[in-house]
Write a protein that holds these residues in place. Structure first.
Motif, PDB file in Angstrom:
ATOM      1  N   VAL A   1       2.478   4.339  -0.909  1.00 14.15           N
ATOM      2  CA  VAL A   1       2.623   4.994  -2.027  1.00 14.15           C
ATOM      3  C   VAL A   1       3.884   5.892  -2.105  1.00 14.15           C
ATOM      4  O   VAL A   1       4.231   6.451  -1.490  1.00 14.15           O
ATOM      5  CB  VAL A   1       1.150   6.075  -2.240  1.00 14.15           C
TER       6      VAL A   1
ATOM      7  N   ARG B   1       3.362   2.284  -6.160  1.00  9.09           N
ATOM      8  CA  ARG B   1       3.430   1.069  -5.305  1.00  9.09           C
ATOM      9  C   ARG B   1       4.207   0.027  -6.031  1.00  9.09           C
ATOM     10  O   ARG B   1       4.196  -0.254  -7.176  1.00  9.09           O
ATOM     11  CB  ARG B   1       2.209   0.666  -5.022  1.00  9.09           C
ATOM     12  N   ASP B   2       4.859  -0.941  -5.411  1.00 12.51           N
ATOM     13  CA  ASP B   2       5.648  -1.846  -5.903  1.00 12.51           C
ATOM     14  C   ASP B   2       4.894  -3.100  -6.313  1.00 12.51           C
ATOM     15  O   ASP B   2       3.846  -3.634  -5.673  1.00 12.51           O
ATOM     16  CB  ASP B   2       6.488  -2.602  -4.463  1.00 12.51           C
TER      17      ASP B   2
ATOM     18  N   ARG C   1       2.316  -5.955  -4.544  1.00  7.06           N
ATOM     19  CA  ARG C   1       1.125  -5.847  -4.585  1.00  7.06           C
ATOM     20  C   ARG C   1       0.321  -7.266  -5.176  1.00  7.06           C
ATOM     21  O   ARG C   1      -0.652  -7.656  -4.943  1.00  7.06           O
ATOM     22  CB  ARG C   1       0.568  -4.997  -5.538  1.00  7.06           C
TER      23      ARG C   1
ATOM     24  N   TYR D   1       6.878  -0.505 -10.962  1.00  9.38           N
ATOM     25  CA  TYR D   1       6.139   0.467  -9.807  1.00  9.38           C
ATOM     26  C   TYR D   1       4.699   0.518 -10.783  1.00  9.38           C
ATOM     27  O   TYR D   1       4.666   0.651 -12.056  1.00  9.38           O
ATOM     28  CB  TYR D   1       6.470   1.879  -9.688  1.00  9.38           C
TER      29      TYR D   1
ATOM     30  N   GLN E   1       0.761  -1.159   0.197  1.00 11.24           N
ATOM     31  CA  GLN E   1       0.008   0.162  -0.012  1.00 11.24           C
ATOM     32  C   GLN E   1       0.748   1.410   0.033  1.00 11.24           C
ATOM     33  O   GLN E   1       0.173   2.418  -0.152  1.00 11.24           O
ATOM     34  CB  GLN E   1      -0.833   0.182   1.208  1.00 11.24           C
TER      35      GLN E   1
END
Lengths: 288, 262
Positions: free
Chosen positions: A53, A75-76, A80, A70, A51
Motif C-alpha cells: 500500500v 497498489r500497483d 494485482r 495505481y 499488497q
C-alpha cells in the motif's frame, strides 16, 4: 491411396480441422494458453508486491514502473491483475474439473445401467436445472460462509447437472453401439468398458462442454467474489477488483474496475469460443 | 458333444411375447440356422444366448453350464465368454472406433490369458489376423480405414480370440455385398473345419443358410414352426410359412405379386 498410408500425411483430415476451428478458435486457444501461463507464474513475474500500500499514490495514472497505474490504496494495478489471475482463472478450472468428473461419471453410470437409475438421474437433473447455478452457489455460501473454497465447491456442484445432461445423451448413444455389447460378451468388466471405451469415444463432447462451462464459471466465480462471497479482499482477484474499483468509478478513476472487467470478459469470451469450436468439430466428426 | 441346449425358452417385453417356447440343441462342429422374417424373435434369442437379455422362462445351457441367469462374478463372465461369442450384423458399430485390430485383440487376450506375455500375445494376434485374412497394415488400421468386409473380419477375429466353443452369427454377413459375403462364408466354414467350433447362424437369407448350416429352425412370431435338417426344411417345407419364405427369394422368371387395381 498410397499417400494415405505415409506417416503424417493426411491432408483431408488437417484441412477439415483447421477450417472448422477457424481464426477465432485459434485466437481463443492462444488467449487461454497465455492466461493459463500468467495464472501459473503471475505472482512471481509481478513487478511489485500486489499488497504493497502507498496511500500517497492513490488513483495515480500509469508511470514508468507502473504500466497500468495505481488503485485507491496506491497498489500497483498490473501486479494485482497478474496475481489475481490465479484465483480468477484457475478457480474456474477447479470448478469445471470437479463438475466434469462428477457429471460425466453420473452420466455414464445412468446411460450404462439405464432403467430406474437413468430415470432417477434424469428426474434429479431436471429439478436441479430449474435452479440457476449462481443462485444455488449464493445459497450454499450463505449457509457455509464466504471464502474461495466454499464458492468453488458450490459452483462446482451447481454445474454438475449441466455437464451430466449433455454427457448422458452422448453416452446413451455410445452405449447402444454393438461394440459395447461385444465387449460385455467378451467378459470385460463394466467399469473397464465404461472408462476405457465409452468415455474416450465421447471425450471430445465432454471437453467442448467443459470449455463452455469454463466461460460461465469464470463469470460466476467473479460475480461471487464481487458480491463478497468468494475471494476475500485484500487478496487480489479480478472479481474483487471490479468491486473495489467502484468507489474509483464514482470519483472518475475507473481504471481498476475496467482492467479487471476486460480481463474477465476476454477470458470468458475465449473459453466460450473455444468450447463452441470444439463441440462443432466433434459434431462434424459424428456426421462422417 | 452337445454344445448348446435351449429348453422351452420364452421372453416377453411387458405384455408383448417376443419368444415363446423355443427349444433346440447344437452339436459340436455343426451349424444351426435360425430363420425368420424381421421381428420374428431371432435377435432376442441371440441376445439371451449371449447373456445380454435375461429369459422370462425356460433354460439355456452352453457347454453344460446353465446361463439362464446373469453371471455374478467376473470369473463366471470370462468362463461364459470362452463358451460363446457373438458377431453382430453391423460391422460399422461393432468395433470401438478408437481401436485397431491389434489393440482390440490384445485387450481380449490379456483378459482371457493373463499369463501370456507381450510377445506371445503379439504372435497370437498375428495368427488370428492371418486366420481371418487380414494383412499387417490392416492389423494396425483403425476401423474407419477399413471396408465393411474387413471390419467384419476384425469382429470375427475378436470373437475367435476368446477361443469360444460356440459362435453366434447374428446376421453377420447380411450387411456385406455378395462377393465379400461369399469370402466370409468360406472363411467361417474353414474355421469350423479347423477348430470344431459350433455356429448358430441367424439369418433371413436362405442362400446363406443353405450354404453354411446343417440344421434349420424356422421362427414366426417368436414360435418355432419348423425344425429339421436344412435340406429338408428348405426343399420340402411342411409349414406354409416356410414355403412362403422360400418362395419370397427373388430368382429369374419370378413375377412379384402386384397389388390389385394397379
Amino acid at each position: 491411396m498410397t499417400a494415405m498410408v505415409l506417416p503424417g500425411v493426411r491432408p483431408t483430415h488437417k484441412a477439415g480441422r483447421a477450417s472448422a476451428f477457424g481464426l477465432a478458435g485459434r485466437l481463443s486457444a492462444a488467449v487461454v494458453i497465455i492466461f493459463t501461463v500468467v495464472a501459473l507464474i503471475g505472482p512471481w513475474v509481478a513487478p511489485h508486491d500486489p499488497q504493497a500500500v502507498d496511500l500517497k499514490a492513490s488513483f495515480w495514472g500509469p508511470d514508468a514502473g507502473h504500466l497500468l497505474g495505481y488503485d485507491a490504496a496506491g497498489r500497483d494495478l498490473l501486479s494485482r491483475l497478474l496475481a489475481g489471475a490465479r484465483t480468477s482463472f484457475l478457480g474456474p478450472l477447479v470448478i469445471v474439473g470437479f463438475a466434469t468428473l462428477l457429471g460425466s461419471s453420473i452420466a455414464v453410470a445412468a446411460a450404462w445401467y439405464g432403467r430406474w437409475l437413468d430415470s432417477a438421474v434424469v428426474a434429479v437433473l431436471d429439478v436441479a436445472l430449474a435452479f440457476p447455478g449462481l443462485l444455488l452457489a449464493v445459497l450454499t455460501v450463505a449457509i457455509v460462509g464466504p471464502g474461495l473454497p466454499a464458492a468453488t465447491l458450490a459452483l462446482g456442484v451447481a454445474y454438475v447437472p449441466h455437464m451430466a445432461r449433455l454427457v448422458r445423451s452422448a453416452a446413451l448413444r455410445e452405449v447402444g453401439r454393438d461394440y459395447v455389447d461385444a465387449l460385455r460378451v467378451q467378459g470385460l468388466p463394466a467399469v473397464r468398458i465404461a472408462v476405457r471405451h465409452v468415455l474416450p469415444n465421447i471425450w471430445p463432447i465432454v471437453i467442448g462442454q467443459a470449455a463452455l462451462t469454463l466461460a460461465w464459471a469464470t463469470v460466476d466465480l467473479a460475480a461471487l467474489s464481487y458480491l463478497g462471497l468468494g475471494v476475500q479482499p485484500p487478496q487480489p482477484d479480478w472479481g474483487v477488483m471490479v468491486a473495489a474499483g467502484q468507489s474509483g468509478v464514482l470519483q472518475g478513476y475507473p481504471a481498476e474496475s475496467v482492467v479487471a472487467g476486460v480481463c474477465l470478459v476476454v477470458a470468458a469470451g475465449a473459453f466460450n469460443l473455444l468450447g463452441q469450436r470444439l463441440l462443432r468439430r466433434c459434431e462434424g466428426a459424428r456426421a462422417r | 458333444m452337445r454344445l448348446v441346449e435351449v429348453d422351452r425358452l420364452s421372453k416377453s417385453f411387458g405384455d408383448r411375447l417376443a419368444v415363446t417356447d423355443v427349444s433346440f440343441t447344437l452339436e459340436a462342429g455343426t451349424t444351426l440356422a435360425i430363420v425368420g422374417e424381421s421381428g420374428s424373435g431371432k435377435t432376442t434369442i441371440a441376445r439371451m444366448l449371449a447373456g445380454l437379455e435375461t429369459p422370462t422362462a425356460g433354460r439355456i445351457a452352453v457347454c453344460g453350464d446353465d446361463r439362464s441367469r446373469p453371471a455374478r462374478r467376473a470369473s463366471e463372465r470370462r468362463d461364459r465368454a470362452r463358451q460363446l461369442q457373438i458377431v453382430f450384423q453391423d460391422p460399422y458399430s461393432s468395433l470401438d472406433p478408437r481401436q485397431s485390430l491389434s489393440t482390440c485383440l490384445d485387450e481380449v487376450l490379456r483378459l482371457h490369458h493373463p499369463a501370456m506375455d507381450r510377445a506371445a500375445r503379439a504372435a497370437r494376434v498375428a495368427e488370428l489376423a492371418s486366420l481371418t485374412g487380414l494383412d499387417g497394415r490392416q492389423q494396425s488400421a483403425l476401423p474407419r480405414e477399413l471396408s465393411g468386409g474387413q471390419r467384419q473380419r476384425v469382429a470375427i477375429a475378436r470373437a475367435l480370440a476368446a477361443e469360444p466353443a460356440v459362435m453366434l452369427l447374428d446376421e453377420s454377413v447380411s450387411a456385406l455385398d455378395v462377393s465379400v459375403q461369399a469370402q466370409i462364408l468360406n472363411l467361417l466354414a474353414d474355421i469350423r473345419a479347423a477348430t470344431g467350433v459350433g455356429y448358430i447362424l441367424i439369418s433371413h437369407d436362405l442362400a446363406v443358410v443353405r450354404q453354411l448350416s446343417d440344421r434349420s429352425l424356422v421362427l414366426r412370431h417368436g414360435r418355432v414352426v419348423e425344425h429339421g435338417p436344412t435340406s429338408e426344411v428348405l426343399d420340402q417345407p411342411t409349414h406354409p410359412y416356410t414355403r412362403l419364405l422360400r418362395d419370397s427369394v427373388p430368382r429369374p422368371g419370378r413375377r412379384p405379386a402386384r397389388p390389385a387395381n394397379s
